[in-house]
Design an enzyme around this catalytic site. Structure first.
Site, PDB file in Angstrom:
ATOM      1  N   HIS A  31      17.921 -61.291  88.679  1.00 29.92           N
ATOM      2  CA  HIS A  31      17.522 -59.879  88.659  1.00 29.92           C
ATOM      3  C   HIS A  31      17.955 -59.239  89.967  1.00 29.92           C
ATOM      4  O   HIS A  31      18.639 -59.890  90.787  1.00 29.92           O
ATOM      5  CB  HIS A  31      16.008 -59.752  88.429  1.00 29.92           C
ATOM      6  CG  HIS A  31      15.206 -60.651  89.326  1.00 29.92           C
ATOM      7  ND1 HIS A  31      15.134 -60.472  90.691  1.00 29.92           N
ATOM      8  CD2 HIS A  31      14.465 -61.759  89.055  1.00 29.92           C
ATOM      9  CE1 HIS A  31      14.370 -61.409  91.215  1.00 29.92           C
ATOM     10  NE2 HIS A  31      13.960 -62.213  90.251  1.00 29.92           N
ATOM     11  N   GLU A  32      17.534 -57.999  90.179  1.00 30.01           N
ATOM     12  CA  GLU A  32      17.980 -57.235  91.349  1.00 30.01           C
ATOM     13  C   GLU A  32      17.601 -57.933  92.667  1.00 30.01           C
ATOM     14  O   GLU A  32      18.302 -57.816  93.674  1.00 30.01           O
ATOM     15  CB  GLU A  32      17.410 -55.810  91.256  1.00 30.01           C
ATOM     16  CG  GLU A  32      17.949 -54.817  92.258  1.00 30.01           C
ATOM     17  CD  GLU A  32      19.469 -54.827  92.423  1.00 30.01           C
ATOM     18  OE1 GLU A  32      19.921 -54.689  93.575  1.00 30.01           O
ATOM     19  OE2 GLU A  32      20.206 -54.982  91.420  1.00 30.01           O
ATOM     20  N   GLY A  33      16.500 -58.701  92.653  1.00 25.06           N
ATOM     21  CA  GLY A  33      16.116 -59.458  93.860  1.00 25.06           C
ATOM     22  C   GLY A  33      17.209 -60.458  94.229  1.00 25.06           C
ATOM     23  O   GLY A  33      17.600 -60.584  95.400  1.00 25.06           O
ATOM     24  N   HIS A  34      17.734 -61.166  93.217  1.00 27.85           N
ATOM     25  CA  HIS A  34      18.819 -62.125  93.487  1.00 27.85           C
ATOM     26  C   HIS A  34      20.086 -61.383  93.914  1.00 27.85           C
ATOM     27  O   HIS A  34      20.807 -61.839  94.795  1.00 27.85           O
ATOM     28  CB  HIS A  34      19.142 -62.946  92.232  1.00 27.85           C
ATOM     29  CG  HIS A  34      18.032 -63.833  91.769  1.00 27.85           C
ATOM     30  ND1 HIS A  34      17.267 -63.543  90.659  1.00 27.85           N
ATOM     31  CD2 HIS A  34      17.550 -65.001  92.262  1.00 27.85           C
ATOM     32  CE1 HIS A  34      16.377 -64.506  90.479  1.00 27.85           C
ATOM     33  NE2 HIS A  34      16.509 -65.393  91.443  1.00 27.85           N
ATOM     34  N   GLN A  64      11.301 -79.890  90.087  1.00 22.48           N
ATOM     35  CA  GLN A  64      10.335 -79.065  90.825  1.00 22.48           C
ATOM     36  C   GLN A  64       9.278 -78.432  89.937  1.00 22.48           C
ATOM     37  O   GLN A  64       8.435 -77.672  90.427  1.00 22.48           O
ATOM     38  CB  GLN A  64      11.068 -78.008  91.656  1.00 22.48           C
ATOM     39  CG  GLN A  64      11.703 -76.876  90.862  1.00 22.48           C
ATOM     40  CD  GLN A  64      12.497 -75.948  91.750  1.00 22.48           C
ATOM     41  OE1 GLN A  64      13.606 -76.267  92.174  1.00 22.48           O
ATOM     42  NE2 GLN A  64      11.954 -74.774  92.060  1.00 22.48           N
ATOM     43  N   GLY A 153      14.895 -66.039  99.372  1.00 20.81           N
ATOM     44  CA  GLY A 153      14.056 -64.838  99.282  1.00 20.81           C
ATOM     45  C   GLY A 153      12.707 -65.011  99.974  1.00 20.81           C
ATOM     46  O   GLY A 153      12.103 -66.085  99.917  1.00 20.81           O
ATOM     47  N   GLN A 159       8.113 -71.498 100.441  1.00 19.84           N
ATOM     48  CA  GLN A 159       9.387 -72.199 100.212  1.00 19.84           C
ATOM     49  C   GLN A 159      10.361 -71.932 101.361  1.00 19.84           C
ATOM     50  O   GLN A 159      11.038 -72.847 101.844  1.00 19.84           O
ATOM     51  CB  GLN A 159       9.999 -71.753  98.888  1.00 19.84           C
ATOM     52  CG  GLN A 159      11.408 -72.277  98.669  1.00 19.84           C
ATOM     53  CD  GLN A 159      11.956 -71.972  97.294  1.00 19.84           C
ATOM     54  OE1 GLN A 159      11.630 -72.649  96.335  1.00 19.84           O
ATOM     55  NE2 GLN A 159      12.811 -70.964  97.191  1.00 19.84           N
ATOM     56  N   ARG A 193       9.879 -64.560  86.208  1.00 17.69           N
ATOM     57  CA  ARG A 193       8.755 -64.754  85.281  1.00 17.69           C
ATOM     58  C   ARG A 193       8.157 -63.432  84.793  1.00 17.69           C
ATOM     59  O   ARG A 193       7.334 -63.442  83.880  1.00 17.69           O
ATOM     60  CB  ARG A 193       7.672 -65.599  85.946  1.00 17.69           C
ATOM     61  CG  ARG A 193       8.110 -67.052  86.141  1.00 17.69           C
ATOM     62  CD  ARG A 193       6.978 -67.896  86.689  1.00 17.69           C
ATOM     63  NE  ARG A 193       7.286 -69.322  86.655  1.00 17.69           N
ATOM     64  CZ  ARG A 193       7.974 -69.967  87.581  1.00 17.69           C
ATOM     65  NH1 ARG A 193       8.441 -69.309  88.632  1.00 17.69           N
ATOM     66  NH2 ARG A 193       8.228 -71.260  87.489  1.00 17.69           N
TER      67      ARG A 193
END
Ligand code: PAF
Length: 280
Positions: A31-34, A64, A153, A159, A193
């Site tokens: 999505h736009e975050g990536h 994971q 991110g 993480q 998600r």
């Protein structure tokens, strides 16, 4: 943009000796975050004259996931993902199958887990084994891609701290760069998600970023935690944690820099978010 599905092909097209690219590891459903992480890596590669440009990996890492159902239903949107990578300026996409990352005839090491991975009541307590899997796959991808820099991110704040610590512990010469959280209108942090949220749940989920904003009016971490919890419970979100911790060590701390961190469930959907925190 070149697409590789086998690490042997990746090695063939990249500079011998490695360290000539900036890397963005992902699990797809982009999505736009990536896109913003990829654009950041493209800029890093350009500024540092890295000939191999930006490499993106797309791999839903089975090791994971601590819930099989979460792994099975993880959204898969490879065609759209490739278009997004190309539009954001990636030079190479590495989209392997499980066999290429975890060959049956070759053990793939799980590196020692940094202490920041196991702070009480955060991700590890709720998702046992999750960070062992993350560290295993990220080390493996670092070994295959051999980047000079990698972008992660801030939305997955713990993480990010775990990857920084692991990279330091392994003495890998990789610069770990943070990419800011991109939000939908209203403040919900973008996440793969979010597609599982009904329109009503999407409205209720706004309580998460609102709780983070509420926390900024508190004078102490304890007050901030109380405010966040009450905002989330008012909207019927099942709170897993709503805490203020030291931003890097993630230990409870009287002095900063601090980070406010939230994990909450709406039915079967688990959402996380975080923000900087300073006493009002
Ligand atoms: O943040 C993610 O999408 C994953 O945890 C990562 C870093 C790609 C490892 O599978």
């Amino acid at each position: 943009m070149i697409l590789c599905t086998r690490h042997k092909d990746l090695a063939r097209i990249m500079a011998p000796g490695g360290r000539r690219c900036a890397f963005v590891p992902t699990m797809g459903a982009l999505h736009e975050g990536h896109a913003s992480l990829i654009r950041k890596a493209v800029a890093v590669a350009r500024d540092r004259n890295l000939d191999d440009g930006c490499v993106v990996s797309i791999f839903v890492n089975p090791t994971q996931f601590n819930e099989q159902a979460d792994f099975t239903r993880y959204p898969k949107t490879i065609e759209a993902d490739l278009s997004l990578c190309e539009a954001a300026g990636a030079s190479v996409v590495y989209a392997p199958g499980v066999e290429d990352v975890y060959p049956t005839d070759e053990g793939v090491e799980v590196p020692p887990l940094p202490a920041v991975a196991t702070r009480p009541s955060l991700e590890d307590a709720l998702r046992p084994g999750h960070f062992a899997g993350v560290c295993q796959v990220v080390k493996r991808l670092f070994d295959l891609v051999r980047p000079l820099a990698a972008v992660f991110g801030e939305k997955d704040w713990q993480q990010l701290q775990v990857i920084r610590a692991m990279t330091r512990d392994l003495r890998y010469p990789i610069d770990i760069i943070a990419g800011e959280t991109i939000r939908e209108q209203g403040g919900l942090a973008m996440s793969s998600r979010n597609v599982f949220l009904s329109p009503e749940d999407r409205q209720r989920a706004l309580a998460i970023s609102q709780a983070l904003c509420e926390s900024w009016s508190a004078k102490t971490p304890a007050d901030a935690e109380r405010l966040m919890r009450s905002e989330l419970e008012k909207r019927d979100l099942a709170v897993e944690y709503a805490v203020v911790r030291h931003a890097e060590s993630l230990e409870p701390a009287a002095s900063g820099p601090h980070r406010a961190l939230i994990a909450a469930r709406m039915g079967s959907v688990r959402l996380i978010d975080n923000s900087e925190w300073r006493p009002a």
